[in-house]
Design an enzyme around this catalytic site. Structure first.
Site, PDB file in Angstrom:
ATOM      1  CE  LYS A  71      -2.658   0.742   3.776  1.00 44.80           C
ATOM      2  NZ  LYS A  71      -1.438   0.078   4.333  1.00 44.80           N
ATOM      3  CB  THR A  73       5.207   0.137  -2.319  1.00 46.20           C
ATOM      4  OG1 THR A  73       5.935  -0.579  -1.400  1.00 46.20           O
ATOM      5  CG2 THR A  73       5.971  -0.100  -3.729  1.00 46.20           C
ATOM      6  NE  ARG A  94      -0.522   5.189   8.245  1.00 49.71           N
ATOM      7  CZ  ARG A  94      -0.838   3.701   8.935  1.00 49.71           C
ATOM      8  NH1 ARG A  94      -1.310   3.579  10.075  1.00 49.71           N
ATOM      9  NH2 ARG A  94      -0.315   2.798   8.219  1.00 49.71           N
ATOM     10  CE  LYS A 105       2.212  -2.448   8.570  1.00 47.83           C
ATOM     11  NZ  LYS A 105       3.160  -1.529   7.794  1.00 47.83           N
ATOM     12  CB  ALA A 273      -5.540   1.285  10.398  1.00 47.80           C
ATOM     13  CG  PHE A 301      -3.567  -2.790   9.181  1.00 41.60           C
ATOM     14  CD1 PHE A 301      -2.658  -3.713   8.982  1.00 41.60           C
ATOM     15  CD2 PHE A 301      -3.518  -2.128  10.317  1.00 41.60           C
ATOM     16  CE1 PHE A 301      -1.536  -4.152   9.806  1.00 41.60           C
ATOM     17  CE2 PHE A 301      -2.351  -2.299  11.119  1.00 41.60           C
ATOM     18  CZ  PHE A 301      -1.606  -3.433  11.020  1.00 41.60           C
ATOM     19  CG  PHE A 381       4.691  -9.939  -6.255  1.00 42.96           C
ATOM     20  CD1 PHE A 381       5.833 -10.241  -5.287  1.00 42.96           C
ATOM     21  CD2 PHE A 381       3.808  -8.995  -5.803  1.00 42.96           C
ATOM     22  CE1 PHE A 381       5.885  -9.622  -3.892  1.00 42.96           C
ATOM     23  CE2 PHE A 381       3.822  -8.418  -4.587  1.00 42.96           C
ATOM     24  CZ  PHE A 381       4.973  -8.621  -3.528  1.00 42.96           C
ATOM     25  CD1 TRP A 409       8.696  -2.863  -4.427  1.00 42.68           C
ATOM     26  CD2 TRP A 409      10.290  -4.032  -5.934  1.00 42.68           C
ATOM     27  NE1 TRP A 409       9.979  -3.685  -3.747  1.00 42.68           N
ATOM     28  CE2 TRP A 409      10.706  -4.249  -4.833  1.00 42.68           C
ATOM     29  CE3 TRP A 409      10.637  -4.340  -6.945  1.00 42.68           C
ATOM     30  CZ2 TRP A 409      11.828  -4.852  -4.442  1.00 42.68           C
ATOM     31  CZ3 TRP A 409      12.095  -5.174  -7.036  1.00 42.68           C
ATOM     32  CH2 TRP A 409      12.437  -5.392  -5.753  1.00 42.68           C
TER      33      TRP A 409
END
Length: 554
Positions: A71, A73, A94, A105, A273, A301, A381, A409
């Site tokens: 998210k 990224t 954030r 995480k 969150a 999240f 991916f 990415w």
């Protein structure tokens, strides 16, 4: 393949004054923290209040899995892509908590070629905002116990002190404690404990405050205890609000950094969150909106938690209205939602993608229920196959939504230009944003509405004591929104129920009143406001190399 930290180190950073210039901020209006990060001055922000605002784009995601969704990224990649196609865009995200950085995480600066830098600083102490929040919170805790020790003029009932302490680290041993042991010199013995800093009401207040005056007013309204007669005791009653504001004075100023492509990013505040309201600060978002055509922000999240709180708390309180929503998904995560084990994600499984897409579909419908235009970003991916990608696109198309393959990415902003063009198209449409529930709805009905309409629950249950507490708050605080504390890994309160489960019950075991922040917290199931470290914490892999450089971080 280079790691995220290696990619970040190889980036060519511009002096932070150059980044400020791109936003029309003079060098005298920033407070530099080294060469590559700075705070924006209060006076400059105050001078922006009458400027028109750009368009706000929310980035959210399906429920998180160990396979990863990306998210942050995607937020960074989209911001870079919008700048590439000629828009003045700023990213608002954030700050990172030390808890997940050393837990499981990872960091919060994006990944690959879609990152905010300096990555190491952002994921560690940054500009000290979290330390200021921790200190202000614990100052209030110390002043409560000190007041009781020195005569207790407010007649505080030690059994009814609700203000716990905080620290920015996962430490399960601190969840429940007995304080004040060792004799009268050490205070009055009572039960208490620690939460993680990102769950602090002080964190929420900092992220919702308009300015220093509003900050102090909100801090003063924090309810910390009850008297023996059952009356609330506030931080203002203890005369703690002034000193707390002093500690938070600099922390209230948003932090300016840059992306790998040297575009501006404001990084400020960091409530989780799953246990808090999950959004960066209103002050940072509003500042960016007044300096940019587009602001790309994220909510923590999955959309059931992050987007619901962004729309139900932050937008409600600040009068914000998103122009479009980006819903991030990966083929790998959808396969996990479809029942595939993590070890088998590299093999093509179109059937599992289609099954797991039920999670995506529910999130799309939830977001559309707010009257917002939605686009799905498929975070690519290397193991994704054409058939699997097509299955995701088919699922989105069935809901009238485009699903766009994104390679930010690997390629940075260039890999998200198609997504940026779709966001541009969607944001040109008139907004029909509407909240999930009205302010005047009773608190318990607000909880039921979130659980049934967003999560898909069949029932919501709570002990009589919880219902009684909500009833007692209804007259004075019934107009407040609700902040759900729940596992992020499922629509339900059971983290093992993937996909889009139905027929389940949400158990509300506790409610807390955050009168200063302006919401009521409903704690569901086994969710903890002080997480623990996993069996093999990330801290095991973090250290310094022979040149004194950090290795093993994210």
């Amino acid at each position: 393949m280079k790691t995220d930290i290696e990619i970040a180190r190889a980036a060519t950073k511009l002096p932070i004054a150059r980044i400020a210039e791109r936003l029309g901020i003079g060098s005298e209006e920033i407070l530099p923290y080294g060469h590559d990060k700075a705070k924006i001055s209060r006076d400059f922000i105050d001078g922006l209040r009458h400027r028109p605002e750009g368009k706000l784009v929310l980035v959210t995601a399906i429920n998180p899995t160990p396979a990863g969704e990306g998210k942050t990224t995607t937020t960074v990649g989209l911001g870079d892509a919008l700048n590439r196609i000629g828009q003045r865009a700023t990213v608002c995200i954030r700050e990172a908590s030390l808890g997940p950085n050393f837990g499981m995480k990872g960091g919060a600066a994006g990944g690959g070629h879609a990152q905010v830098i300096p990555m190491e600083d952002m994921n560690l102490h940054f500009t000290g905002d979290f330390h200021a929040i921790t200190s202000a919170h614990n100052l209030l805790a110390a002043m409560i116990d000190n007041h009781v020790h020195w005569g207790n003029a407010l007649d505080i009932d030690p059994r009814r002190i609700t203000w716990r302490r905080v620290m920015d680290m996962n430490d399960r041993a601190l969840r429940d404690l007995v304080l004040g042991l060792g004799g009268t010199a050490n205070g009055v013995p009572r039960e208490s404990g620690f939460d993680i800093t990102v769950a602090s009401e002080v964190m929420a207040i900092l992220c919702l405050a308009d300015d220093l005056a509003d900050l102090q007013d909100r801090l003063g309204r924090i309810i910390v205890a009850q008297t023996r007669a059952g009356q609330p005791v506030t931080a203002r009653d203890l005369q703690a609000d002034g000193a707390m504001t002093v500690l938070l004075r600099d922390a209230l100023q948003p932090n300016l950094v840059q992306t790998l492509e040297n575009n501006p990013a404001l990084v400020h505040g960091g409530p989780f969150a799953n246990i808090a309201h999950g959004c960066n600060s209103v002050l940072a978002t509003r500042t960016a909106l007044r300096l940019s055509d587009f602001v790309v922000t994220e909510a923590g999240f999955g959309a059931d938690l992050g987007a619901e709180k962004f729309l139900g708390i932050k937008c409600r309180k600040a009068g914000l209205s998103p122009a479009a929503v980006v819903l991030v998904a990966t083929v790998r995560a959808l396969k996990m939602n479809g029942g595939v084990a993590r070890a088998d994600l590299g093999s093509e499984n179109v059937t599992a993608v289609r099954a797991g897409a039920a999670n995506l579909t529910r999130h799309i419908r939830n977001l559309q229920g707010y009257g917002l235009p939605v686009v799905v970003a498929i975070n690519h991916f290397a193991t994704d196959t054409a058939a699997e990608i097509a299955a995701v696109q088919d699922a989105a198309e069935a809901e009238g939504v485009r699903a766009i393959l994104c390679r930010h990415w690997a390629k940075g902003g260039a890999g998200a230009e198609d997504l940026a063009r779709e966001v541009l198209r969607l944001s040109a449409q008139p907004s029909d944003f509407r909240p999930l529930y009205p302010d005047e709805m009773p608190l318990w009905e607000k909880i039921e509405t979130i659980c049934t309409r967003i999560y898909g629950a069949a029932r919501v249950e709570a002990p009589p004591a919880v219902r009684a507490r909500l009833d007692a708050w209804q007259a004075d605080y019934g107009h407040l929104p609700v902040c759900m504390a729940k596992t992020p890994y499922s629509f339900s309160a059971d983290p093992t129920l993937h996909g889009a489960p139905t027929g389940f019950t949400i158990p509300v075991r506790e409610v807390r009143l955050a009168a200063g922040a302006g919401f009521v917290v409903a704690i569901c199931g086994d969710i903890m406001t002080m997480p623990g470290l996993p069996r093999e914490p990330a801290a095991n892999r973090i250290g310094l190399d022979s040149h004194g450089r950090i290795e093993g971080l994210f």
